[in-house]
Design an enzyme around this catalytic site. Structure first.
Site, PDB file in Angstrom:
ATOM      1  N   ILE A   6       0.872  -1.170   0.000  1.00  0.00           N
ATOM      2  CA  ILE A   6       0.000   0.000   0.000  1.00  0.00           C
ATOM      3  C   ILE A   6       0.912   1.225   0.000  1.00  0.00           C
ATOM      4  CG2 ILE A   6      -1.706   1.335   1.321  1.00  0.00           C
ATOM      5  CD1 ILE A   6      -2.835  -1.336   0.367  1.00  0.00           C
ATOM      6  N   TYR A   9       0.346   8.713   1.272  1.00  0.00           N
ATOM      7  CA  TYR A   9       0.976  10.021   1.050  1.00  0.00           C
ATOM      8  C   TYR A   9       0.387  11.119   1.937  1.00  0.00           C
ATOM      9  CZ  TYR A   9      -3.200  10.162  -1.802  1.00  0.00           C
ATOM     10  OH  TYR A   9      -4.496  10.071  -2.213  1.00  0.00           O
ATOM     11  N   GLU A  84     -11.283   5.233   2.535  1.00  0.00           N
ATOM     12  CA  GLU A  84     -10.920   6.168   1.468  1.00  0.00           C
ATOM     13  C   GLU A  84     -12.029   6.423   0.454  1.00  0.00           C
ATOM     14  OE1 GLU A  84      -7.996   7.825   1.609  1.00  0.00           O
ATOM     15  OE2 GLU A  84      -7.551   6.694   3.448  1.00  0.00           O
TER      16      GLU A  84
END
Length: 183
Positions: A6, A9, A84
């Site tokens: 994975i 950032y 997400e």
């Protein structure tokens, strides 16, 4: 044996929320980190949106890669999709990333902004960035805390993000040691 990675950032760098075998600084090419997503859930609301990071087209981005055990992969991906993809503003992609310490190229799942999504903010001027960061508060907390935590972790990794540094100065940011720990 197949490896499962994975690439994070933003908040995934400092709060992955899943079990991993190891982590290593990494870089993805063709995308850069940007406060380019209006947050309607985690760090804002539709009435007072905050901003969160997205991988946007162009450049490159330093972040953190996490290797996940094969037997944990399905539950990890399920967790990340729930976290997400709340409003489907990200596109889940498999990208080749470069692990910084080992130099190894690996395939990693990451989340890239969908530029056609209504929450895509694009490039905002400094006043708009500051306004949204100050006003945003959602189910995961204040947008200000999210931005400053991300900047703290980038600094710890010796990653310089000029946009976040300028924004931090506008926000009156002090290094972690000079302020209370933020969540």
């Amino acid at each position: 044996m197949k490896q499962f990675w994975i690439f994070g950032y933003g908040s995934l760098m400092w709060r992955p929320g899943f079990e991993f075998l190891r982590s290593e600084p990494a870089r993805v090419y063709g995308y850069h980190r940007s406060l380019c997503i209006y947050s309607y859930v985690h760090r804002g609301s539709p009435e007072e949106p905050g901003l969160v990071m997205g991988l946007d087209r162009g450049g490159s981005c330093h972040g953190m890669a996490f290797e996940v055990l094969p037997e944990r992969w399905d539950e990890t991906i399920s967790y990340l999709r729930a976290r997400e993809q709340v409003t489907s503003v990200y596109v889940e992609k498999s990208k080749t990333i470069r692990l910084i310490e080992s130099g190894q190229a690996v395939e990693a799942v990451t989340y890239v902004v969908d530029r056609a999504h209504r929450q895509y903010a694009g490039v905002l001027d400094e006043e708009a960035l500051e306004r949204h960061v100050r006003q945003g508060r959602g189910v995961s907390g204040a947008c200000l805390d999210y931005v400053l935590n991300t900047l703290d972790h980038l600094r710890e990794m010796n990653i310089h993000d000029p946009t976040l540094e300028r924004l931090a100065r506008r926000l009156g940011f002090r290094p972690r040691a000079a302020r209370a720990e933020r969540v």
